[in-house]
Design a protein around this motif. Sequence first.
Motif, short mmCIF file in Angstrom:
data_model
loop_
_atom_site.label_atom_id
_atom_site.label_comp_id
_atom_site.label_asym_id
_atom_site.label_seq_id
_atom_site.Cartn_x
_atom_site.Cartn_y
_atom_site.Cartn_z
N ARG A 96 57.70 20.29 4.62
CA ARG A 96 58.60 21.17 5.36
C ARG A 96 59.63 20.36 6.15
O ARG A 96 60.78 20.75 6.28
N TYR A 115 60.48 16.94 5.50
CA TYR A 115 61.23 16.00 4.66
C TYR A 115 61.68 16.67 3.36
O TYR A 115 60.95 16.67 2.36
N ASN A 116 62.86 17.25 3.38
CA ASN A 116 63.37 18.01 2.24
C ASN A 116 63.60 17.16 1.00
O ASN A 116 63.35 17.61 -0.12
N ASP A 117 64.09 15.94 1.16
CA ASP A 117 64.34 15.09 0.00
C ASP A 117 63.03 14.74 -0.72
O ASP A 117 62.97 14.74 -1.95
N LYS A 133 60.33 16.55 -0.58
CA LYS A 133 59.85 17.80 -1.17
C LYS A 133 60.51 18.04 -2.52
O LYS A 133 59.84 18.36 -3.50
N GLU A 134 61.81 17.86 -2.58
CA GLU A 134 62.55 18.03 -3.83
C GLU A 134 62.07 17.03 -4.89
O GLU A 134 61.90 17.37 -6.06
N GLU A 175 56.06 26.21 -0.44
CA GLU A 175 56.90 25.17 0.16
C GLU A 175 57.55 24.31 -0.92
O GLU A 175 58.71 23.90 -0.79
#
Length: 174
Positions: free
Chosen positions: A51, A53-55, A57-58, A141
């Motif tokens: 949630r 660290y978006n990079d 997560k992607e 998520e």
Amino acid sequence: MLDTLRKIKSLDLESEINIDLLQELVNQIRPPKNKINVAKQNINQLTKTLRIYNDEKEALRNYLTQLIRSRQCIQLFTDSGILTTKGFFRETMDRLNSRILPRAYNETDHTELFNLIFYKKWDYIWVSYIPDEDWSLLFQELGLKGVSFLQKEISMLSQLLNSILVLSQRVAAL
């Protein structure tokens, strides 16, 4: 966990997909045998990390998607934990033989992947200990879609449908 996510982020998914990092991530989630409740904390920690660290997560979503697309699921869906119609003695002999000489799985089969990642005999205990709601939060998520939302062209849907066909034929043969 964050270090493993960063390693996944640095991968070139166009080349070979390395399952060692998925093993590393599962090992970080896996609790000690006598502290099963830690698994729930670990999966929640992973969800919180994703949630923030978006990079990463992607990168994890892309990594898992590539990994799923690179392998076949039919044998995993149709053979895992399902009794066969071989009969008691034949099935007993097959199980004893598989202890001596384990079954060889195709490298493009998810069954081999599951055997490599969940290699401890008690893994099913901690995986089932984690509530479905926590798994659902993690998958949400990550932005993973349910089967009903898959496009018809995606091979996972056709593999799932083929698996249902195989299982229905086995049930009809009983």
